[in-house]
Motif scaffolding. Sequence first.
Motif, PDB file in Angstrom:
ATOM      1  N   THR A 263      32.031  34.763  40.451  1.00  0.00           N
ATOM      2  CA  THR A 263      32.568  35.660  39.227  1.00  0.00           C
ATOM      3  C   THR A 263      33.825  36.504  39.835  1.00  0.00           C
ATOM      4  O   THR A 263      33.847  36.980  40.833  1.00  0.00           O
ATOM      5  N   GLY A 264      34.499  36.685  38.960  1.00  0.00           N
ATOM      6  CA  GLY A 264      35.933  37.452  39.324  1.00  0.00           C
ATOM      7  C   GLY A 264      35.681  38.819  38.243  1.00  0.00           C
ATOM      8  O   GLY A 264      34.784  39.437  38.247  1.00  0.00           O
ATOM      9  N   LEU A 265      36.644  38.628  37.543  1.00  0.00           N
ATOM     10  CA  LEU A 265      36.970  39.706  36.381  1.00  0.00           C
ATOM     11  C   LEU A 265      35.805  39.494  35.553  1.00  0.00           C
ATOM     12  O   LEU A 265      35.058  38.282  35.356  1.00  0.00           O
ATOM     13  N   ARG A 266      35.329  40.777  34.753  1.00  0.00           N
ATOM     14  CA  ARG A 266      34.004  40.564  34.083  1.00  0.00           C
ATOM     15  C   ARG A 266      34.247  39.456  32.930  1.00  0.00           C
ATOM     16  O   ARG A 266      35.160  39.598  32.269  1.00  0.00           O
ATOM     17  N   ASP A 287      47.696  31.084  33.808  1.00  0.00           N
ATOM     18  CA  ASP A 287      47.261  32.437  34.723  1.00  0.00           C
ATOM     19  C   ASP A 287      48.256  32.453  35.813  1.00  0.00           C
ATOM     20  O   ASP A 287      47.651  31.838  36.818  1.00  0.00           O
ATOM     21  N   PRO A 288      49.049  33.112  35.954  1.00  0.00           N
ATOM     22  CA  PRO A 288      49.871  33.263  37.130  1.00  0.00           C
ATOM     23  C   PRO A 288      49.345  33.742  38.337  1.00  0.00           C
ATOM     24  O   PRO A 288      50.060  33.981  39.467  1.00  0.00           O
ATOM     25  N   MET A 289      48.075  34.710  37.973  1.00  0.00           N
ATOM     26  CA  MET A 289      47.762  35.327  39.130  1.00  0.00           C
ATOM     27  C   MET A 289      45.973  35.147  38.968  1.00  0.00           C
ATOM     28  O   MET A 289      45.300  36.082  38.801  1.00  0.00           O
ATOM     29  N   CYS A 290      45.799  33.866  39.345  1.00  0.00           N
ATOM     30  CA  CYS A 290      44.416  33.353  38.418  1.00  0.00           C
ATOM     31  C   CYS A 290      43.055  34.035  39.129  1.00  0.00           C
ATOM     32  O   CYS A 290      41.903  33.852  38.912  1.00  0.00           O
ATOM     33  N   GLY A 291      43.163  34.508  40.451  1.00  0.00           N
ATOM     34  CA  GLY A 291      41.991  34.778  41.385  1.00  0.00           C
ATOM     35  C   GLY A 291      41.048  33.592  41.367  1.00  0.00           C
ATOM     36  O   GLY A 291      41.413  32.391  41.967  1.00  0.00           O
ATOM     37  N   VAL A 292      39.825  33.861  41.075  1.00  0.00           N
ATOM     38  CA  VAL A 292      38.860  32.707  41.119  1.00  0.00           C
ATOM     39  C   VAL A 292      38.939  32.087  39.673  1.00  0.00           C
ATOM     40  O   VAL A 292      37.943  31.003  39.607  1.00  0.00           O
ATOM     41  N   GLY A 293      39.783  32.261  38.850  1.00  0.00           N
ATOM     42  CA  GLY A 293      40.058  31.623  37.675  1.00  0.00           C
ATOM     43  C   GLY A 293      39.278  31.807  36.348  1.00  0.00           C
ATOM     44  O   GLY A 293      38.777  31.119  35.410  1.00  0.00           O
ATOM     45  N   THR A 294      38.710  33.125  36.479  1.00  0.00           N
ATOM     46  CA  THR A 294      37.838  33.471  35.261  1.00  0.00           C
ATOM     47  C   THR A 294      38.322  33.339  34.138  1.00  0.00           C
ATOM     48  O   THR A 294      37.499  32.930  33.054  1.00  0.00           O
ATOM     49  N   ASP A 312      48.154  31.193  42.338  1.00  0.00           N
ATOM     50  CA  ASP A 312      47.713  32.311  43.007  1.00  0.00           C
ATOM     51  C   ASP A 312      48.326  32.276  44.408  1.00  0.00           C
ATOM     52  O   ASP A 312      48.646  31.040  44.935  1.00  0.00           O
ATOM     53  N   VAL A 313      48.636  33.467  45.102  1.00  0.00           N
ATOM     54  CA  VAL A 313      49.206  33.334  46.541  1.00  0.00           C
ATOM     55  C   VAL A 313      48.394  33.124  47.496  1.00  0.00           C
ATOM     56  O   VAL A 313      48.164  32.935  48.782  1.00  0.00           O
ATOM     57  N   ASP A 314      46.782  33.418  47.299  1.00  0.00           N
ATOM     58  CA  ASP A 314      45.646  33.799  48.166  1.00  0.00           C
ATOM     59  C   ASP A 314      44.954  32.402  48.102  1.00  0.00           C
ATOM     60  O   ASP A 314      44.122  31.897  47.295  1.00  0.00           O
ATOM     61  N   ASP A 315      44.941  31.617  49.566  1.00  0.00           N
ATOM     62  CA  ASP A 315      44.180  30.376  49.778  1.00  0.00           C
ATOM     63  C   ASP A 315      42.772  30.618  49.491  1.00  0.00           C
ATOM     64  O   ASP A 315      42.080  29.774  48.999  1.00  0.00           O
ATOM     65  N   ARG A 316      42.224  31.653  49.880  1.00  0.00           N
ATOM     66  CA  ARG A 316      40.647  32.139  49.566  1.00  0.00           C
ATOM     67  C   ARG A 316      40.468  31.981  48.086  1.00  0.00           C
ATOM     68  O   ARG A 316      39.335  31.634  47.568  1.00  0.00           O
ATOM     69  N   GLN A 317      41.346  32.858  47.552  1.00  0.00           N
ATOM     70  CA  GLN A 317      40.898  32.963  45.947  1.00  0.00           C
ATOM     71  C   GLN A 317      41.008  31.565  45.442  1.00  0.00           C
ATOM     72  O   GLN A 317      40.323  31.003  44.512  1.00  0.00           O
ATOM     73  N   LEU A 318      42.031  30.879  45.785  1.00  0.00           N
ATOM     74  CA  LEU A 318      42.346  29.286  45.350  1.00  0.00           C
ATOM     75  C   LEU A 318      41.088  28.415  45.495  1.00  0.00           C
ATOM     76  O   LEU A 318      40.781  27.727  44.661  1.00  0.00           O
ATOM     77  N   LYS A 338      49.177  26.663  44.494  1.00  0.00           N
ATOM     78  CA  LYS A 338      49.409  27.842  45.462  1.00  0.00           C
ATOM     79  C   LYS A 338      51.211  28.409  45.109  1.00  0.00           C
ATOM     80  O   LYS A 338      51.986  27.455  45.469  1.00  0.00           O
ATOM     81  N   ALA A 339      51.266  29.440  44.519  1.00  0.00           N
ATOM     82  CA  ALA A 339      52.572  29.868  44.072  1.00  0.00           C
ATOM     83  C   ALA A 339      52.437  31.232  43.771  1.00  0.00           C
ATOM     84  O   ALA A 339      51.396  31.842  43.527  1.00  0.00           O
ATOM     85  N   SER A 340      53.602  31.753  43.967  1.00  0.00           N
ATOM     86  CA  SER A 340      53.860  33.335  43.464  1.00  0.00           C
ATOM     87  C   SER A 340      54.481  33.593  42.022  1.00  0.00           C
ATOM     88  O   SER A 340      55.211  32.779  41.738  1.00  0.00           O
ATOM     89  N   SER A 341      53.743  34.533  41.571  1.00  0.00           N
ATOM     90  CA  SER A 341      54.044  34.863  40.162  1.00  0.00           C
ATOM     91  C   SER A 341      55.213  35.459  39.909  1.00  0.00           C
ATOM     92  O   SER A 341      55.914  35.457  38.905  1.00  0.00           O
ATOM     93  N   LYS A 363      38.260  46.772  43.548  1.00  0.00           N
ATOM     94  CA  LYS A 363      37.864  45.566  43.765  1.00  0.00           C
ATOM     95  C   LYS A 363      38.857  44.409  44.025  1.00  0.00           C
ATOM     96  O   LYS A 363      38.783  43.543  44.628  1.00  0.00           O
ATOM     97  N   PHE A 364      39.796  44.649  43.005  1.00  0.00           N
ATOM     98  CA  PHE A 364      40.887  43.664  42.963  1.00  0.00           C
ATOM     99  C   PHE A 364      42.349  44.273  43.425  1.00  0.00           C
ATOM    100  O   PHE A 364      43.182  43.613  43.044  1.00  0.00           O
ATOM    101  N   GLY A 365      42.335  45.268  44.263  1.00  0.00           N
ATOM    102  CA  GLY A 365      43.419  45.717  44.328  1.00  0.00           C
ATOM    103  C   GLY A 365      44.479  44.572  45.649  1.00  0.00           C
ATOM    104  O   GLY A 365      43.772  43.662  46.090  1.00  0.00           O
TER     105      GLY A 365
END
Length: 476
Positions: A263-266, A287-294, A312-318, A338-341, A363-365
Amino acid sequence: MVNISNEASLIRYFCTAGYGMDQFVINEVTRKLAAHDIEQLQGKVLFSSSVHIKQVKQLKSVERLFLLMKRDSPLKLPAHANPGKVASVLRSTLIGDLQQWTSAEMTWRRLQGVVADKEKEREGEDQRNVEEEEVCGEEIGSDFQIMKKRRKLDCGDEYVITGDDFTAEKHDQDTTPPQANQYSSVPLSFRISCKCSGSLSRHLSILEVSKVLGVILSEKLGWKVDLRNPQIEITVYLRDDHCLLGIPLTRLPLANRCYIKTTGLRSTVAWAMADLAQIQSGFLVLDPMCGVGTILIEAAQEHKLACFLGLDVDDRQLHKASENVAFAKLGDRMHLLKASSTNMPLPSESVDVVVCDLPFGRKFGTKTDMAASLPLILAEMERVLRVAGSLVLLLSPQLSCILKKILTQPQTGTQESANQQGAQDVTSIPTQRNEPSMGLMTKPRPPLSSLKHQTTLRLSLGTIDGLLHKYIKTHV
Ligand SMILES: C[S@@+](CC[C@H](N)C(=O)[O-])C[C@H]1O[C@@H](n2cnc3c(N)ncnc32)[C@H](O)[C@@H]1O
């Protein structure tokens, strides 16, 4: 499509909703359940519907769903009331007419016949929202009851009197059709969960409330207290403005999604963002900053004929996002990149909807200075969005002020912002249609005037609030 239940019997429900979510709940129950007699109390929505219970359980904007047993005006305790007087007020207000309880039991039994089969899917989800749990014991009569204090992410503190975690194995296995009533000759087993807030919580002990209710229900209705594995958990909300009693219709909150692995965003907020975006069949949603895609997953569950792209720019999130996409079986219409917004590898006016939950809060800073990056990100979102497309953003109150400025004042700080970023991905900002990369901007840009404001809503994200903004792109 609204599917009216075979029995066509009207049932009165209530559900809990996070702060700011009430209007989403009202819209959803109206649209999907043809609900009526809707009443909004703080953090709760009451409604009546004849729609099949399985459809009611599919609600996405609510936290918990209850069968309404009783709704009353707030408890009025006389000043300095002795325990006997308190017990008498509790009896008359909370119990009232016993007929109401027996008819609630019958409705609950009938619903159980049709709700049980989906419960198993949610197994293992219930610990997700519990951040912290403290346990203490208290002797009540002959029963040693355990009072757990659960600190939940979104719902504030909640006290549950329980012998163990609420398990409903009996319900899980029960696939009795609605007409059959296999339990009718067996006494109903129950326990009580009481949530007391406001000034009442200073004068009333929730253990006392549970004890008074428990004794009456055992004596008058023959119900059996079972702290470990009860058939029903009578939930009592005592607040300064109302008192509500209900039976939860699912063991786990509806907000726990069985189709999301990480889970990411509620989920309810993610669903609300997708709802606000008014996605239609054939749309491409970004979603240009998708995190875990919620947000995309919530949107995809609701819109089976739309396609989705997450950056998203973060490999772990992707990585987690791709696990989530696979888990939800959405690989055929959801893609990740993997790309920057701040420099999206997408042609101008190529997407129908942009939804985005920007990093903020504990949490998401992010280490990136979002305030400095926001003009670049917004310019990119505006560029890739087609005319008449919608942009839905979730921002902190601080970022929301900056957003307002960006949208009303000419942007002169782009070069400076890019330097602050220091990253390769912000050195080229696409400015023209079909030209993804036009080199470093040095001239002031006009305000992002094509984005027309539609709405701003404040929502609770647990410990902090977020602001949901919707814009429509009006021209190129
Ligand atoms: C608030 S989180 C999104 C959470 C997401 N809604 C979810 O449910 O998982 C913000 C995301 O933005 C990503 N991010 C930060 N800077 C970025 C950038 N310049 N471009 C793309 N993604 C970025 C972070 O890696 C993080 O995953």
